[in-house]
Motif scaffolding. Structure first.
Motif, mmCIF file in Angstrom:
data_model
loop_
_atom_site.group_PDB
_atom_site.id
_atom_site.type_symbol
_atom_site.label_atom_id
_atom_site.label_comp_id
_atom_site.label_asym_id
_atom_site.label_seq_id
_atom_site.Cartn_x
_atom_site.Cartn_y
_atom_site.Cartn_z
ATOM 1 N N LEU A 1 0.831 -1.196 0.000
ATOM 2 C CA LEU A 1 0.000 0.000 0.000
ATOM 3 C C LEU A 1 0.875 1.259 0.000
ATOM 4 N N SER A 2 1.886 1.272 0.829
ATOM 5 C CA SER A 2 2.772 2.439 0.872
ATOM 6 C C SER A 2 3.503 2.631 -0.448
ATOM 7 N N ALA A 3 3.893 1.518 -1.066
ATOM 8 C CA ALA A 3 4.618 1.613 -2.343
ATOM 9 C C ALA A 3 3.732 2.221 -3.423
ATOM 10 N N ILE A 4 2.486 1.785 -3.462
ATOM 11 C CA ILE A 4 1.570 2.298 -4.499
ATOM 12 C C ILE A 4 1.327 3.794 -4.287
ATOM 13 N N ARG A 5 1.213 4.207 -3.022
ATOM 14 C CA ARG A 5 0.907 5.617 -2.751
ATOM 15 C C ARG A 5 2.145 6.505 -2.789
ATOM 16 N N ASP A 6 3.297 5.900 -2.867
ATOM 17 C CA ASP A 6 4.537 6.673 -2.915
ATOM 18 C C ASP A 6 4.665 7.342 -4.282
ATOM 19 N N ASP A 7 5.117 8.569 -4.321
ATOM 20 C CA ASP A 7 5.264 9.281 -5.595
ATOM 21 C C ASP A 7 6.584 8.990 -6.290
ATOM 22 N N ASN A 8 7.310 8.017 -5.784
ATOM 23 C CA ASN A 8 8.603 7.670 -6.369
ATOM 24 C C ASN A 8 8.575 6.236 -6.893
ATOM 25 N N PRO A 9 9.511 5.901 -7.765
ATOM 26 C CA PRO A 9 9.596 4.499 -8.191
ATOM 27 C C PRO A 9 10.036 3.605 -7.037
ATOM 28 N N VAL A 10 9.281 2.550 -6.798
ATOM 29 C CA VAL A 10 9.590 1.618 -5.703
ATOM 30 C C VAL A 10 9.833 0.227 -6.280
ATOM 31 N N MET A 11 10.993 -0.336 -5.958
ATOM 32 C CA MET A 11 11.291 -1.717 -6.340
ATOM 33 C C MET A 11 10.753 -2.612 -5.227
ATOM 34 N N PHE A 12 9.727 -3.378 -5.522
ATOM 35 C CA PHE A 12 9.052 -4.203 -4.519
ATOM 36 C C PHE A 12 9.507 -5.648 -4.713
ATOM 37 N N VAL A 13 10.305 -6.128 -3.761
ATOM 38 C CA VAL A 13 11.000 -7.407 -3.943
ATOM 39 C C VAL A 13 10.322 -8.514 -3.133
ATOM 40 N N GLU A 14 9.856 -9.537 -3.832
ATOM 41 C CA GLU A 14 9.173 -10.664 -3.185
ATOM 42 C C GLU A 14 10.056 -11.908 -3.272
ATOM 43 N N HIS A 15 9.676 -12.929 -2.529
ATOM 44 C CA HIS A 15 10.439 -14.177 -2.597
ATOM 45 C C HIS A 15 9.467 -15.332 -2.780
ATOM 46 N N ARG A 16 9.786 -16.201 -3.739
ATOM 47 C CA ARG A 16 8.876 -17.292 -4.065
ATOM 48 C C ARG A 16 8.550 -18.172 -2.864
ATOM 49 N N LEU A 17 9.542 -18.433 -2.031
ATOM 50 C CA LEU A 17 9.301 -19.347 -0.903
ATOM 51 C C LEU A 17 8.509 -18.679 0.215
ATOM 52 N N LEU A 18 8.353 -17.371 0.151
ATOM 53 C CA LEU A 18 7.515 -16.711 1.152
ATOM 54 C C LEU A 18 6.032 -16.790 0.788
ATOM 55 N N TYR A 19 5.727 -17.036 -0.472
ATOM 56 C CA TYR A 19 4.327 -16.960 -0.922
ATOM 57 C C TYR A 19 3.347 -17.767 -0.069
ATOM 58 N N PRO A 20 3.670 -19.017 0.299
ATOM 59 C CA PRO A 20 2.701 -19.767 1.104
ATOM 60 C C PRO A 20 2.771 -19.477 2.609
ATOM 61 N N THR A 21 3.698 -18.654 3.051
ATOM 62 C CA THR A 21 3.827 -18.430 4.495
ATOM 63 C C THR A 21 2.690 -17.536 4.991
ATOM 64 N N GLU A 22 2.287 -17.772 6.222
ATOM 65 C CA GLU A 22 1.102 -17.100 6.757
ATOM 66 C C GLU A 22 1.441 -16.173 7.913
ATOM 67 N N ALA A 23 0.657 -15.112 8.034
ATOM 68 C CA ALA A 23 0.767 -14.220 9.187
ATOM 69 C C ALA A 23 -0.597 -13.560 9.410
ATOM 70 N N TYR A 24 -0.761 -12.923 10.559
ATOM 71 C CA TYR A 24 -1.980 -12.148 10.800
ATOM 72 C C TYR A 24 -1.909 -10.852 10.010
ATOM 73 N N VAL A 25 -2.951 -10.580 9.267
ATOM 74 C CA VAL A 25 -2.985 -9.393 8.409
ATOM 75 C C VAL A 25 -4.313 -8.670 8.628
ATOM 76 N N PRO A 26 -4.270 -7.386 8.974
ATOM 77 C CA PRO A 26 -5.525 -6.642 9.139
ATOM 78 C C PRO A 26 -6.333 -6.604 7.845
#
Ligand SMILES: Cc1ncc(C[n+]2csc(CCOP(=O)(O)OP(=O)(O)O)c2C)c(N)n1
Lengths: 319, 368
Positions: free
Chosen positions: B178-203
């Motif tokens: 959300l912060s990256a999308i609202r940022d007025d600058n170019p943001v490199m958003f780096v994900e990791h394939r092995l994190l995709y199935p990991t779970e956490a509490y998210v509002p």
């Protein structure tokens, strides 16, 4: 009917059959998790690699993409080394370092393939510069998928190859899809790739029925001219069809982006039974038996080969 | 953006945060984009295969059905031109999210990203903004090999004008997106394939996680472990192994790599006097080197501390699993390095091999 003698038909059939059976075995073994590597199978597309490579001399070069098992085998790459590579073994053609997407067998003039679409197209220019300077009339065949023709580097490469009259055979394996996206959703005029290539001053040929002998004949006709320097680069677009999923061993006709109706004409037109029917049944049976033996031997070789030793992690970073 | 909650609490389950519901990383990413697309019709998604049935490994699932083909579309294979097009659209006032299935393919976008996106606002005298998000996924295991496994964020950290973020869990994936999308600058958003199935509490609601604050994920006294992207997860496991030996590790997630908050790390190192940075890339000129140098600079002459960088082995990533395994830091190696630093005289210590197993990586089966 093909303009090919019995010898050629025999060779072409053996090559088509070997690629098909090799990859069917890869697909069979895959669920056992012995091949821990993405595999992009060429099942259904074999006639392009075979039509092109059968026309090449042993000392000509060929290279291509991550969907490269067919090119590797058709050009005479060692299949024991190929299977061992898929198994991640030390005896693999790139010693377990490259895997299925980075095949190479320099002894047999299979130059390396790449997993980044379009990246080997300009590499072929460099090989061709060297071949031209060498002056022995050798050529390089550079395979690519239809997706590669959208990359800027493809167009930059065509221009340079034409400008320098480089001995490159650009081979387009047009299977109409990049992963699941059909070419009509990626190119404004998808049926005019050859026409675009021609505007660079490169003779371009289109084969729409995957006829292995048609492809071979184009090569046989152009190669002497290329070797004598009368022709610079040529471009051959071969329509073909990927029967299995983009990556992995399975079918994917239930996923919605294509149907078995789309597949059917290509199965009806499968070059393997077609060429088989041109052979005497006994001869065919002998070839089939030899192919089974060779593929089984490759699997046995891969299975019994050791994994790379820990120190191999650090070898070959620098020459 | 004052209406938005800014996340202050630690996110991963390990930290005991229970706000929201349990979500997978991949779904949290998608939810963040979906909510922003609903809120602002200038936001759109482009990139190879974002709209097919596999939905870019699930991360764009359902967006086509909801927003239609004008707001989420695949592209030709033409990274250089498509990056330029995304930058142009951002300059023109849209908010593009350009997606790449592997970070390695960003190498084809470099000219546009570095010479245009990073510099435009400055070189056009502040008259032009580039509110662009570039999503890319780092691959690992199952023969990803030399060209599908690179963690290249430190390359992007080098350039003023770009922002870089590498969230390590589902909660942060949502807030940072959300912060990256609202940022007025170019943001490199780096994900990791092995994190995709990991779970956490998210509002469920939208919340921001802007640059500015590294997070102490788990407290400890003996050694500070900084983990980047997937390596944060490895550090948390390493911490458990260390606890078996009575060593207490403090775990810090930098979250945003540029701009980078080193204050939180410095504060921790003042306490532990020992720092290990576990990078998801090579150590040479890497994010770990930057962090270590900044801590040294901040502590100054009186700040004696021990430091070690861990990361990819200084070689190419092989495909063969037998040696690929040696290429990456893992919990056992992290724990061993920390143990050696804390108890240099204790001699060789190896964690319980049963406990050292990388359970979540075992589950991962290819091809992708
Ligand atoms: C430069 C680059 N961009 C994206 C990808 C991801 N990708 C892998 S295969 C592929 C499709 C390529 O299609 P095509 O060239 O037609 O070859 P095919 O797979 O059909 O043989 C894509 C987009 C990649 N490997 N390299």
């Amino acid at each position: 009917m093909p303009e090919a003698d019995t010898q050629t038909i025999r060779r072409v059939y053996a090559s088509l059959r070997l690629i098909r059976r090799f990859e069917e075995e890869v697909a069979r073994i895959y669920p056992e998790d012995k091949i821990k590597s993405p595999v992009h199978l060429s099942i259904g597309q074999e006639s392009v690699a075979v039509g092109v490579c059968d026309a090449l001399n042993k000392d000509d070069l060929a290279g291509g993409t991550y969907r490269g098992h067919a090119t590797y085998i058709a050009k005479g790459g060692d299949i024991n080394g190929l299977m061992a590579e898929l198994y991640g073994k030390d005896t693999g053609c790139t010693r377990g370092k490259g895997g299925s997407m980075h095949l190479c067998d320099i002894q047999n003039n299979v130059v390396g393939s790449s997993a980044v679409v379009g990246t080997t197209v300009p590499i072929a220019l460099g090989y061709a510069l060297a071949l031209k300077r060498e002056g022995k009339g050798r050529v390089i065949a550079s395979f690519m998928g239809d997706g590669a023709t959208e990359e800027g580097v493809f167009h930059e490469s065509l221009n340079f190859a034409a400008l320098k009259r480089l001995p490159v055979v650009f081979v387009l394996e047009n299977n109409f899809f990049a992963i699941h996206t059909p070419i009509a959703r990626r190119q404004a005029v998808p049926d005019a790739i050859c026409e675009r290539v021609q505007t660079y001053g490169i003779p371009a040929y289109r084969v729409t029925d995957a006829d292995v002998f048609k492809i071979r004949n184009i090569m046989m006709d152009a190669l002497p001219k290329m070797r004598r320097g009368e022709y610079g680069p040529i471009f051959i677009e071969c329509h073909t069809y990927r029967w299995r999923e983009h990556v992995g061993p399975a079918n994917d006709y239930d996923s919605g982006y294509r149907s078995t109706d789309d597949l059917k004409p290509w199965v009806d037109n499968d070059q393997i039974p077609r060429v088989a029917a041109m052979l005497d049944p006994d001869e065919r049976a002998a070839i089939d038996a030899q192919v089974e033996k060779d593929v089984a031997a490759a699997i046995a070789f891969a299975e019994k080969s050791p994994f790379p030793a820990a120190k191999e992690l650090y070898t070959h970073v620098y020459a | 953006m004052s209406t938005l909650k800014t996340a202050t609490k630690p996110a991963p389950d390990a930290a005991g945060n229970t706000g929201g519901r349990v979500l997978r990383y991949v779904d949290a990413l998608k939810e963040a984009v979906e909510q922003e697309m609903e809120r602002d019709d200038k936001v759109f998604v482009m990139g190879l295969d974002v709209d097919d049935h596999k939905a870019l490994q699930g991360s764009t699932r359902g967006l086509l059905q909801k927003f239609g083909p004008d707001r989420i579309f695949t592209t030709p294979l033409a990274e250089d031109a498509m990056t330029g097009a995304a930058i142009g659209a951002a300059m023109a006032g849209l908010r593009p999210i350009h997606v790449h299935i592997r970070m390695d393919f960003l190498m084809l976008s470099m000219n546009q990203l570095i010479n245009m996106a990073a510099k435009a606002h400055y070189m056009y005298g502040g008259n032009i903004k580039v509110p662009l998000v570039v999503r890319s996924i780092i691959g690992k295991s199952w023969g990803q090999g030399p060209q599908h496994s690179q963690g290249l964020y430190s390359t992007f950290m080098h350039f003023p004008g770009l922002k870089v973020v590498a969230p390590s869990n589902a909660h942060d994936a949502k807030g940072c997106m959300l912060s990256a999308i609202r940022d007025d600058n170019p943001v490199m958003f780096v994900e990791h394939r092995l994190l995709y199935p990991t779970e956490a509490y998210v509002p469920e609601e939208q919340f921001e996680l802007p640059p500015g604050k590294s997070r102490v994920v788990m407290p400890g006294d003996d050694v500070t472990l900084v983990g980047i992207s997937n390596m944060l997860v490895e550090c948390l496991r390493g911490r458990e192994l260390l606890a078996d030996a009575g060593v207490s590790a403090e775990i810090i997630d930098p979250i945003w790599l540029s701009p980078l908050d080193t204050d939180t790390i410095v504060k921790s190192v003042k306490k532990t006097r020992r720092l290990i940075v576990v990078d998801n890339g090579w150590t040479m000129c890497g994010a770990g080197a930057e962090i270590a140098a900044r801590v040294a600079e901040a502590l100054g002459p009186e700040g004696k501390f021990q430091v070690e960088r861990m990361g990819f082995a200084p070689t190419i990533c092989p495909t063969s699993p037998s040696i690929e395994d040696q290429f990456y830091p893992n919990p056992a190696r992290i724990a061993q390095a920390a143990h050696k630093m804390v108890r240099p005289k204790a001699g060789e210590w190896t964690p319980d091999p049963e406990r050292a197993v990388l359970a979540y990586q075992r589950q991962f089966r290819g091809p992708f």
